[in-house]
Design a protein around this motif. Sequence first.
Motif, PDB file in Angstrom:
ATOM      1  N   GLU A  29       0.832  -1.208   0.000  1.00  0.00           N
ATOM      2  CA  GLU A  29       0.000   0.000   0.000  1.00  0.00           C
ATOM      3  C   GLU A  29       0.869   1.261   0.000  1.00  0.00           C
ATOM      4  O   GLU A  29       0.616   2.196  -0.761  1.00  0.00           O
ATOM      5  CB  GLU A  29      -0.921  -0.003   1.228  1.00  0.00           C
ATOM      6  N   THR A  33       2.330   1.778  -3.414  1.00  0.00           N
ATOM      7  CA  THR A  33       1.328   2.192  -4.403  1.00  0.00           C
ATOM      8  C   THR A  33       0.897   3.635  -4.181  1.00  0.00           C
ATOM      9  O   THR A  33       0.750   4.399  -5.126  1.00  0.00           O
ATOM     10  CB  THR A  33       0.091   1.269  -4.326  1.00  0.00           C
ATOM     11  N   PHE A  34       0.705   4.013  -2.928  1.00  0.00           N
ATOM     12  CA  PHE A  34       0.260   5.378  -2.639  1.00  0.00           C
ATOM     13  C   PHE A  34       1.333   6.403  -3.042  1.00  0.00           C
ATOM     14  O   PHE A  34       1.016   7.533  -3.401  1.00  0.00           O
ATOM     15  CB  PHE A  34      -0.054   5.544  -1.152  1.00  0.00           C
ATOM     16  N   LEU A  60       1.560   6.899  -7.530  1.00  0.00           N
ATOM     17  CA  LEU A  60       0.319   6.897  -8.309  1.00  0.00           C
ATOM     18  C   LEU A  60       0.613   7.355  -9.729  1.00  0.00           C
ATOM     19  O   LEU A  60       1.362   8.312  -9.941  1.00  0.00           O
ATOM     20  CB  LEU A  60      -0.696   7.851  -7.672  1.00  0.00           C
ATOM     21  N   LEU A  72      -3.519   8.346 -14.445  1.00  0.00           N
ATOM     22  CA  LEU A  72      -4.689   7.744 -13.786  1.00  0.00           C
ATOM     23  C   LEU A  72      -5.378   8.768 -12.883  1.00  0.00           C
ATOM     24  O   LEU A  72      -6.607   8.879 -12.875  1.00  0.00           O
ATOM     25  CB  LEU A  72      -4.228   6.538 -12.960  1.00  0.00           C
ATOM     26  N   VAL A  73      -4.556   9.526 -12.177  1.00  0.00           N
ATOM     27  CA  VAL A  73      -5.120  10.566 -11.299  1.00  0.00           C
ATOM     28  C   VAL A  73      -5.866  11.587 -12.145  1.00  0.00           C
ATOM     29  O   VAL A  73      -6.997  11.987 -11.830  1.00  0.00           O
ATOM     30  CB  VAL A  73      -4.002  11.244 -10.478  1.00  0.00           C
ATOM     31  N   GLU A  75      -7.086  11.250 -15.211  1.00  0.00           N
ATOM     32  CA  GLU A  75      -8.263  10.654 -15.853  1.00  0.00           C
ATOM     33  C   GLU A  75      -9.419  10.527 -14.864  1.00  0.00           C
ATOM     34  O   GLU A  75     -10.550  10.895 -15.163  1.00  0.00           O
ATOM     35  CB  GLU A  75      -7.886   9.268 -16.373  1.00  0.00           C
ATOM     36  N   ARG A  77     -12.944  12.694 -15.150  1.00  0.00           N
ATOM     37  CA  ARG A  77     -14.250  12.019 -15.294  1.00  0.00           C
ATOM     38  C   ARG A  77     -15.099  12.152 -14.037  1.00  0.00           C
ATOM     39  O   ARG A  77     -16.203  11.641 -13.988  1.00  0.00           O
ATOM     40  CB  ARG A  77     -14.032  10.541 -15.595  1.00  0.00           C
ATOM     41  N   ALA A  82     -14.854  10.645 -11.436  1.00  0.00           N
ATOM     42  CA  ALA A  82     -14.689   9.428 -10.631  1.00  0.00           C
ATOM     43  C   ALA A  82     -15.833   9.195  -9.658  1.00  0.00           C
ATOM     44  O   ALA A  82     -15.656   8.739  -8.546  1.00  0.00           O
ATOM     45  CB  ALA A  82     -13.356   9.446  -9.879  1.00  0.00           C
ATOM     46  N   ASN A  83     -17.013   9.548 -10.117  1.00  0.00           N
ATOM     47  CA  ASN A  83     -18.229   9.262  -9.342  1.00  0.00           C
ATOM     48  C   ASN A  83     -18.386  10.070  -8.064  1.00  0.00           C
ATOM     49  O   ASN A  83     -19.198   9.719  -7.223  1.00  0.00           O
ATOM     50  CB  ASN A  83     -18.284   7.782  -8.960  1.00  0.00           C
ATOM     51  N   ILE A  84     -17.566  11.065  -7.874  1.00  0.00           N
ATOM     52  CA  ILE A  84     -17.741  11.842  -6.640  1.00  0.00           C
ATOM     53  C   ILE A  84     -18.929  12.779  -6.816  1.00  0.00           C
ATOM     54  O   ILE A  84     -18.982  13.491  -7.801  1.00  0.00           O
ATOM     55  CB  ILE A  84     -16.471  12.642  -6.309  1.00  0.00           C
TER      56      ILE A  84
END
Lengths: 69, 433
Positions: A47, A50-51, A54, A58-59, A61, A65, A67-69
């Motif tokens: 973790e 990965t954090f 990033l 991807l961040v 994109e 979009r 990202a559903n927030i």
Amino acid sequence: MDPSTFAAWEGASAVFTFGPGSAGMWLFLLGAIGVGLGVLGRMIIQENQTFRSLDPDLVKEGGLRGANI
Amino acid sequence: MEEQLSQLQSTVELLSAIEMEMYYWWCTAIMVLIHAGFLAYEMGASRVKNSLTAGVKNILALAYLIPAFYFVGWWIYNAFPGGFTITEGASAAAPWSSSMGPNLSDKGTGIFWAAFTLFGATTASILSGALIERIRLSAYVILACVLGAGVWILGGAWGWHPDGWMLTELGYHDIGAAGVVHTVAGFFALGVLINLGARVGKYGPNGEIHDIRPHNLPMALIGLMLIIVGFFGFLGGCIIYNVGGDWTTIYGNPSNLSAFGFNTLMGFAGGVIGAYAISREPFWMMSGALAGIISAAAGLDVYYPPVAFLVAFVGGCIAPIGGRLLEKAGIDDAVGAVSVHGFAGVWSLIASGIFLHGYPNVGDLPDVTFMGQVIGAAVMMALGFVPGYGISLAMKSMGILRVPEEVETLGLDAVEVPSVAYPESSIPARANQ
């Protein structure tokens, strides 16, 4: 290290591999604890890695979009 | 003739022991449905970008909780009924004991361990939903093990054990584990939520509350119904099948499954109707069903069914009201777990104090009293809250509690799970590289 601690089923009580209090039992007990803790430790390391790394695309994109927030 | 009678008696005892094993085996199997339910519930309640992480969290919690409960949980239950001193003979429940594995002369330990393990896993799942969409997977696994294999079972030793000090000193009565499972888990979650903080976007700059909607409410509702099915295994596991004797509660007083049948169903109904009366939202209606059963749980063995219904009705009202109050107080409990389990659990103990005051316990044990139940509720609240708050505060200070903000904004699936929930949709949820 013989995993069977009894020769006949008649009168047998604890029938698990290696038997209570044996070296084999302790080996596998400590091994099971070690595997659980080891995978958990690896999870934390993975973790963190990965954090820290990033993918900027991807961040971007996800942000673009919504990202559903 | 005497020999035949003796043989017959041995056969009956053997069959009874086998039936006991079968009974708890199937209770345990049905309890697994609780986790199937939580899996669907929490994945549905998450936004798409976090849905797989919510599922993985549930799967891993169950997987980690099982060995953790084997290593320490069962021993804690047997070691600490007197408080914090270790009871003599508790080593029989330690993982190196001859009873903690296949043993032909012990039909009880494994099957009771299994049932208690699933009770513990339920506490971990209660915690899980509250924390979705921003907690680190590893942090949750640690907290789940602390709660499910440590904290709640200490409460179980105190208040859900034939020798527990809360029974012997207070006459504590909590037959359906409203306190030892639900209150402890709910208040543990509250302690963690205070340190974890709200999800990004939940509150505006001026404190205005934003509704973060589930990505799949129907799946969440089905999950909740599965949890209800699993509750029948859970509550079935709360009654003691005595080999060669009648049913008793864990406190030793006589009972039967008929009592549980009446009041579990009346609890379900009262909870749904109470939540509907307050909110009319399907999410809260199904959560109200849980709250209703939990509200009736403490007195499941003796309530007159309409009493159970009305106690559950109040519990069903408490769930959405409590959820909204927490939300206004800045606590972002994504699924209402604190309210449904914590507040309804406390209400269950208070209600049982009201309606069971003066009920006798067996032998020389003190009667059930209102004050005993209220003190019991306070003990369970503190037992859950203090470690939940303390451990999560320590994890927060080490920076291992919550994902970074950019990860939360992106979605946890993209960094925690090497898979995609809905690959054919246009919603971004890429795999971890």
